[in-house]
Design a protein around this motif. Sequence first.
Motif, PDB file in Angstrom:
ATOM      1  N   LEU A 206       0.825  -1.205   0.000  1.00 46.97           N
ATOM      2  CA  LEU A 206       0.000   0.000   0.000  1.00 46.97           C
ATOM      3  C   LEU A 206       0.862   1.259   0.000  1.00 46.97           C
ATOM      4  CD1 LEU A 206      -2.777  -1.240   2.449  1.00 46.97           C
ATOM      5  CD2 LEU A 206      -2.925  -1.031  -0.040  1.00 46.97           C
ATOM      6  N   ARG A 207       1.965   1.204   0.752  1.00 44.07           N
ATOM      7  CA  ARG A 207       2.909   2.330   0.735  1.00 44.07           C
ATOM      8  C   ARG A 207       3.480   2.535  -0.660  1.00 44.07           C
ATOM      9  NH1 ARG A 207       6.445   0.709   5.451  1.00 44.07           N
ATOM     10  NH2 ARG A 207       5.286   1.659   7.133  1.00 44.07           N
ATOM     11  N   ALA A 210       1.038   4.314  -2.764  1.00 47.30           N
ATOM     12  CA  ALA A 210       0.917   5.727  -2.391  1.00 47.30           C
ATOM     13  C   ALA A 210       2.112   6.536  -2.913  1.00 47.30           C
ATOM     14  CB  ALA A 210       0.790   5.857  -0.874  1.00 47.30           C
ATOM     15  N   TYR A 240      -5.389   4.234  -1.505  1.00 48.70           N
ATOM     16  CA  TYR A 240      -3.955   4.579  -1.479  1.00 48.70           C
ATOM     17  C   TYR A 240      -3.467   5.078  -2.841  1.00 48.70           C
ATOM     18  CZ  TYR A 240      -3.880   2.583   3.141  1.00 48.70           C
ATOM     19  OH  TYR A 240      -4.131   2.348   4.472  1.00 48.70           O
TER      20      TYR A 240
END
Length: 318
Positions: A206-207, A210, A240
């Motif tokens: 998810l990071r 993003a 995200y």
Amino acid sequence: MYDCKFSSYSRLIKKREEGWEYTMEDMMDIVRKYDGQPVTEVHIVGGVLPQYDLQFYAEFFRQIKAHRPDLHVKALTPVEYHYIFKKAKIGYAEGMKIMQEAGLDSIPGGGAEIFHPDIRQQIAADKCTGEQWLAIHEEWHKLGGRSNATMLYGHIEGYEHRIHHLEELRKLQDRTGGFQTFIPLKFRNQDNQMSHLPEVNVVEDLRNYAISRIYLDNFDHLKAYWPMISRNIAQLSLAYGVDDIDGTIDDTTKIYSMAGSEEQSPAMSTRELVQLIRQVGRQPIERDTLYHVVKDYTNEVFDAETTYLGYVALPVLN
Ligand code: V47
């Protein structure tokens, strides 16, 4: 066939009986299987085989177009193009022009892996270099063509290699504007030569979405390819930066089911896909390969008795 360290479905020529080797007729049979169904795109994944040359692929694209002119042909990657153009002794610009005239509509994002040579040498030494991958997309964009870009992450690369990859894509996009969507591909570790490596966790996934969304602000779309990441994480990724979770799909190549994805037979109905998007408060919009809006499903009422088949793609437009 080139050696591929992370692919669970690739096979060397000496083990060809374990792999897929389709004739033109076999491939046309697959295309014909979907006659009469609302399929909008055929995504052709290649492989490097000596008998598949420039003429072979050009003829294949021509046959698809002759059979079904409205079917969008999204085919092959710079890994195959570099190989067939070299064999034909022609440059990238000339080669891509021939492909376009034969019926190629767009290039998928595959073969990008990680551009940085320190990593590429270790995981994809046989494939074209990062510079060559970018140069082929650039020639295609100059012809007015659109394409996608991917990044294979979560193996032996460091964050600096991911940033280098994003930076190279960003620079090319500033020059041409030809990329449509960026698709981060999470390394899956089942049954390949890199199976000893652990997979990264979902927070990392998810990071990565993003950061990609922020870094590639000159890309219109960010795609979570649900057959690879699972439908639940794809749903989460919509919070995200992701705005596209691809279509209903029918993964005949089994790239991800063989590599350990949770999705063992990747195909969803339109209704399931729409529900997935609605559940997280987003708007389901069907698009075609070039991101033209085909249908807004926001207020669609589904009849429980109806089977919804088809290869539609439903991005969420924020
Ligand atoms: O380049 C292979 C990846 C890619 C593994 O353009 C793996 O719309 C994770 O590019 N774990 C090919 N990834 C697929 C691809 C693609 C897929 C969906 C949509 C689009 C698009 C493009 O698959 C390869 C490689 O990076 N891959 N093995 C693996 N074990």
